[in-house]
Design a protein around this motif. Structure first.
Motif, PDB file in Angstrom:
ATOM      1  N   GLN A 107      13.348 -11.946   4.808  1.00 29.06           N
ATOM      2  CA  GLN A 107      12.313 -12.040   3.900  1.00 29.06           C
ATOM      3  C   GLN A 107      11.030 -12.437   4.368  1.00 29.06           C
ATOM      4  OE1 GLN A 107      13.356 -14.643   0.573  1.00 29.06           O
ATOM      5  NE2 GLN A 107      15.223 -13.850   0.195  1.00 29.06           N
ATOM      6  N   MET A 108      10.066 -11.985   4.074  1.00 33.18           N
ATOM      7  CA  MET A 108       8.550 -12.327   4.203  1.00 33.18           C
ATOM      8  C   MET A 108       7.984 -13.000   2.984  1.00 33.18           C
ATOM      9  SD  MET A 108       5.163 -10.021   4.881  1.00 33.18           S
ATOM     10  CE  MET A 108       5.692  -9.533   6.588  1.00 33.18           C
ATOM     11  N   GLN A 109       7.760 -14.407   2.890  1.00 34.99           N
ATOM     12  CA  GLN A 109       7.555 -14.982   1.919  1.00 34.99           C
ATOM     13  C   GLN A 109       5.776 -15.625   1.802  1.00 34.99           C
ATOM     14  OE1 GLN A 109      10.436 -18.366   2.193  1.00 34.99           O
ATOM     15  NE2 GLN A 109      12.165 -16.916   1.535  1.00 34.99           N
ATOM     16  N   ILE A 110       5.131 -15.203   0.963  1.00 36.87           N
ATOM     17  CA  ILE A 110       3.797 -15.653   0.867  1.00 36.87           C
ATOM     18  C   ILE A 110       3.184 -16.341  -0.149  1.00 36.87           C
ATOM     19  CG2 ILE A 110       1.396 -14.449   1.188  1.00 36.87           C
ATOM     20  CD1 ILE A 110       2.726 -11.942   2.205  1.00 36.87           C
ATOM     21  N   ALA A 111       2.677 -17.330  -0.013  1.00 39.69           N
ATOM     22  CA  ALA A 111       1.802 -18.108  -1.345  1.00 39.69           C
ATOM     23  C   ALA A 111       0.512 -18.164  -0.944  1.00 39.69           C
ATOM     24  CB  ALA A 111       2.549 -19.479  -1.425  1.00 39.69           C
ATOM     25  N   GLY A 112      -0.484 -18.281  -1.924  1.00 38.76           N
ATOM     26  CA  GLY A 112      -1.611 -18.378  -1.739  1.00 38.76           C
ATOM     27  C   GLY A 112      -2.524 -18.588  -3.015  1.00 38.76           C
TER      28      GLY A 112
ATOM     29  N   TYR B 119       2.668 -15.918  -5.570  1.00 43.36           N
ATOM     30  CA  TYR B 119       3.535 -15.945  -4.678  1.00 43.36           C
ATOM     31  C   TYR B 119       3.929 -14.417  -4.589  1.00 43.36           C
ATOM     32  CZ  TYR B 119       4.032 -20.822  -6.185  1.00 43.36           C
ATOM     33  OH  TYR B 119       3.326 -21.804  -6.331  1.00 43.36           O
ATOM     34  N   GLU B 120       4.362 -13.952  -3.243  1.00 40.17           N
ATOM     35  CA  GLU B 120       5.017 -12.605  -2.963  1.00 40.17           C
ATOM     36  C   GLU B 120       6.201 -12.801  -2.144  1.00 40.17           C
ATOM     37  OE1 GLU B 120       2.155  -9.934  -1.231  1.00 40.17           O
ATOM     38  OE2 GLU B 120       0.553 -10.549  -2.606  1.00 40.17           O
ATOM     39  N   THR B 121       7.357 -12.253  -2.522  1.00 43.20           N
ATOM     40  CA  THR B 121       8.408 -12.116  -1.507  1.00 43.20           C
ATOM     41  C   THR B 121       8.816 -10.770  -1.433  1.00 43.20           C
ATOM     42  OG1 THR B 121       9.030 -14.552  -2.206  1.00 43.20           O
ATOM     43  CG2 THR B 121      10.703 -13.450  -0.981  1.00 43.20           C
TER      44      THR B 121
ATOM     45  N   PRO C 290      -4.174 -25.429  -3.364  1.00 40.54           N
ATOM     46  CA  PRO C 290      -3.237 -24.314  -3.495  1.00 40.54           C
ATOM     47  C   PRO C 290      -2.229 -24.321  -2.521  1.00 40.54           C
ATOM     48  CG  PRO C 290      -5.007 -23.561  -2.256  1.00 40.54           C
ATOM     49  CD  PRO C 290      -5.198 -24.924  -2.558  1.00 40.54           C
ATOM     50  N   GLU C 291      -0.798 -23.894  -3.077  1.00 44.53           N
ATOM     51  CA  GLU C 291       0.224 -23.838  -2.201  1.00 44.53           C
ATOM     52  C   GLU C 291       0.073 -22.489  -1.406  1.00 44.53           C
ATOM     53  OE1 GLU C 291       5.085 -23.022  -2.343  1.00 44.53           O
ATOM     54  OE2 GLU C 291       4.094 -23.433  -4.080  1.00 44.53           O
ATOM     55  N   THR C 292      -0.038 -22.934  -0.054  1.00 40.82           N
ATOM     56  CA  THR C 292      -0.356 -21.613   0.955  1.00 40.82           C
ATOM     57  C   THR C 292       0.884 -21.703   1.879  1.00 40.82           C
ATOM     58  OG1 THR C 292      -1.649 -23.105   2.337  1.00 40.82           O
ATOM     59  CG2 THR C 292      -2.568 -21.684   0.563  1.00 40.82           C
ATOM     60  N   HIS C 293       1.584 -20.657   2.228  1.00 43.44           N
ATOM     61  CA  HIS C 293       2.242 -20.498   3.293  1.00 43.44           C
ATOM     62  C   HIS C 293       2.481 -18.758   3.567  1.00 43.44           C
ATOM     63  CE1 HIS C 293       5.557 -20.592   0.043  1.00 43.44           C
ATOM     64  NE2 HIS C 293       5.648 -19.499   0.316  1.00 43.44           N
ATOM     65  N   PHE C 294       3.004 -18.438   4.780  1.00 45.91           N
ATOM     66  CA  PHE C 294       3.144 -17.238   5.085  1.00 45.91           C
ATOM     67  C   PHE C 294       4.607 -17.321   6.117  1.00 45.91           C
ATOM     68  CE2 PHE C 294       1.210 -13.014   5.197  1.00 45.91           C
ATOM     69  CZ  PHE C 294       2.213 -12.089   5.831  1.00 45.91           C
ATOM     70  N   ARG C 295       5.662 -16.938   5.645  1.00 45.87           N
ATOM     71  CA  ARG C 295       6.851 -17.159   6.340  1.00 45.87           C
ATOM     72  C   ARG C 295       7.776 -15.906   6.580  1.00 45.87           C
ATOM     73  NH1 ARG C 295       8.189 -21.631   2.039  1.00 45.87           N
ATOM     74  NH2 ARG C 295       6.771 -23.319   2.960  1.00 45.87           N
ATOM     75  N   ILE C 296       8.399 -15.935   7.592  1.00 47.24           N
ATOM     76  CA  ILE C 296       9.441 -14.790   7.967  1.00 47.24           C
ATOM     77  C   ILE C 296      10.659 -15.437   8.114  1.00 47.24           C
ATOM     78  CG2 ILE C 296      10.063 -12.948   9.534  1.00 47.24           C
ATOM     79  CD1 ILE C 296       7.134 -13.004  10.501  1.00 47.24           C
TER      80      ILE C 296
END
Length: 673
Positions: free
Chosen positions: A575-580, A599-601, A559-565
């Motif tokens: 932005q808060m950017q989330i992939a999972g 994906y959540e942003t 999967p594509e995974t990240h948790f970014r501010i």
């Protein structure tokens, strides 16, 4: 985790059974039981979920259900009406039909030749919710419940609202279910009727986010299924479990305080997980612990479990701020009941210069504050899953935009257990306003670890069922309850109370910028300080975590995974950017390939704390041979001064043929929110 391959009983598995409901609808179940149970009936344990028994929960079920069956229980994984391989439609959470179906399924289970007539229910999250709710309906053969990561109050403590504020998690969870509800049953189990059932779901499951936003106060919609409305309705024994990184630990304390029958409580350091897979660790031998519970209440064996203290908690030690913890240092403590005789509630008064004192200062002051828009970006998720990034990170940036009060930890250290409360005397300049409060461990080098938090919609000061606009400039006394925690801090650290007028994306911003005036005279932090207890030293240790053999699963694509501010300096936005998700996996046991990616942003304009938005997208797919289906769902939420605005789309394909496309455009009036 130790995987066990041999059990006291050989296990028989039935991959698909259809349980008839009185109205003719058939619910799909997967059953594990000891060989020979038809001749020597055993107690049964039901887990009742919408999460697809033969694919989405396969990995977890393979390690848990055969383990219980191998120790002498029939275990039933039942799909809700309209989910997985079950017929019908699922229109929302915990509707009366769902609960009645649960009661009817329990009656069917008890009547089977392999069941001795004793039934228990277990579940985490959704299954923990409906286990409590079905217990309150008192089906006669239900003998005990294990409820994990659940709540007794659907308004106060779920993904929808907190302290009368709209949680960003509401968009997240609505989007997850929006995507899952687009999936069909498996033709291998239901045959040719799969397509008719699928099209019915695509047309009729609905937009749950709209349902939830139409109920912004604690009305009959949320009172339904909230067992706190009448504690006495739950008469069976209850074992309640949660974790400090989970969204639901508060309910464990209320259940211990208010249920009238036998009960046990357990709160560890974990996120939203079963404790034998608990992260942050330490994980425990929860399946062995669970067996002790069932052996006591379903088999009548004296396992000694009910002789142990009612409530066991994990007292966490200090840690540096980090978006993910594999384990948390600490120790287990015990409470004979709740409220605890070991806990003393003490006030620490807010001082004008930004400190806290045990004695109220001789003089007070009025401190005026308006938080910048980005306060909250370090919050992590309301409900952690133990995924890297979803824990709160260093609080220094959030603290810089907050009104802060510090307390030096004494030489003897500081330990508190339970829910801190913030007493505030305040006024605001708007008719709708909210306050967020955080407890932060400030390390000697200045780093800040969030320990707990609470949020409060000030229009709900007289009750969540009757919001009233604020009178600008008028002074009010309010109490902000904080999320419970068991925490110890050493000398040399400081405990900080940080107050802010926003906390996005944890909660949705008020409709207009708010200036808060805090009157320090009359304002205080109430801490539940805990004395050491001799019970702590005699607690039996948990066994090491173990489970059954893992399911064979092939990872086809990660999967594509990240948790970014992320700060957009050019656009003036945070932005808060989330992939999972799980990526692409294959289940060899039923030759099914699954695709799950989300994906959540969440974004907010730095020059306008009310210009906030959230956007989600989920991709789901199933494939076996030349049969394939997939879907893409998208949801966005934003607000203006008067309304919340939802835009959503659903598209679904069979092979390369688009079979459904739907769009929603909704405006829902803000109700003091």
């Amino acid at each position: 985790m130790q995987h066990v391959n041999e059990f006291p009983h050989a296990v028989t598995e039935i991959r698909h059974v259809e349980i008839p409901m009185p109205d003719g609808c058939r619910l799909a179940a997967r059953i594990w039981m000891p060989e020979g149970a038809e001749a020597a009936p055993v107690p049964a344990i039901l887990e009742y979920l919408p999460y697809r028994k033969n694919d989405f929960t396969t990995a977890r079920d393979a390690s848990m259900q055969p383990y219980l069956a191998g120790h002498g229980y029939a275990v039933i994984r039942l799909d809700l009406r309209g989910a997985g391989d079950s017929e019908g439609l699922m229109l929302d959470e915990y509707l009366p039909q769902e609960l009645q179906d649960g009661c009817d399924a329990i009656a069917w289970i008890a009547d089977q030749p392999w069941c001795d007539g004793n039934v228990g229910m277990i579940g985490i999250s959704w299954g923990g919710f409906n286990g409590l709710q079905i217990a309150a309906l008192q089906p006669p053969v239900l003998k005990a419940v294990v409820t994990l990561c659940s709540t007794d109050d659907r308004y106060a403590d779920d993904v929808h609202y907190m302290g009368g504020c709209l949680l960003g998690e509401q968009l997240s969870w609505a989007s997850i279910m929006f995507g899952r509800n687009t999936l069909p049953p498996d033709p291998a189990n239901v045959g040719d009727k799969w397509r008719e059932m699928w099209l019915e779901r695509l047309e009729g499951s609905g937009l749950w986010l709209r349902n939830w936003l139409e109920h912004q106060r604690r009305d009959a919609f949320w009172r339904h299924g909230s067992i706190c409305e009448d504690w006495a309705r739950v008469k069976v024994p209850v074992y309640a479990v949660s974790g400090w990184a989970d969204g639901y630990p508060r309910s464990v304390f209320r259940l211990m305080e208010n249920l009238q029958g036998p009960r046990k409580g357990l709160v560890g350091p974990w996120a939203h997980r079963y404790p034998h897979m608990g992260e942050p660790g330490p994980a425990i031998g929860f399946l062995q612990d669970e067996l002790r519970w069932w052996d006591h209440w379903l088999k009548g064996r004296d396992t000694g479990m009910m002789d142990e203290p009612m409530l066991r908690l994990y007292m966490q030690d200090r840690v540096p701020p980090r978006g993910h913890y594999v384990t948390r240092p600490g120790r287990w403590i015990a409470e004979p009941g709740w409220p605890s005789p070991q806990v003393r509630r003490r006030l620490f008064h807010l001082a004008p210069e930004g400190g806290m004192t045990r004695v109220a200062p001789a003089k007070g002051a009025v401190l005026v504050h308006q938080s910048p828009a980005d306060v909250g970006m370090a919050s992590g998720k309301w409900c952690g899953y133990g995924v890297p990034g979803d824990a709160p990170v260093d609080q220094r940036r959030d603290d810089a935009g907050s009104l802060c009060f510090d307390l030096d930890v004494p030489e003897t250290g500081l330990a508190f257990v339970g829910d801190a409360r913030v007493h505030l005397r305040l006024s605001v300049d708007r008719p709708v306003a909210q306050v967020a409060a955080r407890l932060v461990d400030v390390h000697p080098d200045g780093r800040g670890t969030r320990l707990s938090f609470g949020v409060f919609n000030l229009t709900h000061r007289n009750g969540h069922d009757r919001p009233e606009a604020l009178e600008p400039g008028r002074v009010y006394d309010v109490i902000i309850p904080m999320k419970p925690v068991a925490q110890s801090l050493p000398a040399g650290h400081r405990l900080r109370l940080a107050l802010s007028t926003g906390y996005f994306p944890m909660i949705w911003p008020a409709p207009a910028p708010v200036t808060l005036s805090v009157h320090t005279a009359g304002s205080a932090l109430e801490l539940p300080l805990r004395d050491p207890s001799p019970l702590d030293d005699v607690l039996p240790a948990f066994e090491a975590p173990e489970a059954g053999p893992p399911a064979p699963i092939e990872q086809v694509a990660a999967p594509e995974t990240h948790f970014r501010i992320v700060e957009d300096a050019a656009g003036g936005e945070m932005q808060m950017q989330i992939a999972g998700g799980s990526g692409v996996t294959r289940l060899p046991d039923n030759d099914l390939t699954l695709h799950k990616q989300g994906y959540e942003t969440y974004g907010i304009a730095l020059d306008d704390p009310c210009d906030a938005w959230g956007r989600t997208e989920w991709h789901h797919g199933l494939r076996r041979g030349d049969w394939s289906v997939r879907s893409v769902t998208q949801t966005s939420l934003r607000g203006d001064e008067n309304d919340f605005i939802i835009t959503a789309t659903l598209r679904a394909w069979e092979g390369e043929t688009l079979v459904a496309e739907k769009q929603w455009e909704e405006r829902i009036a803000r109700d003091h929110l």
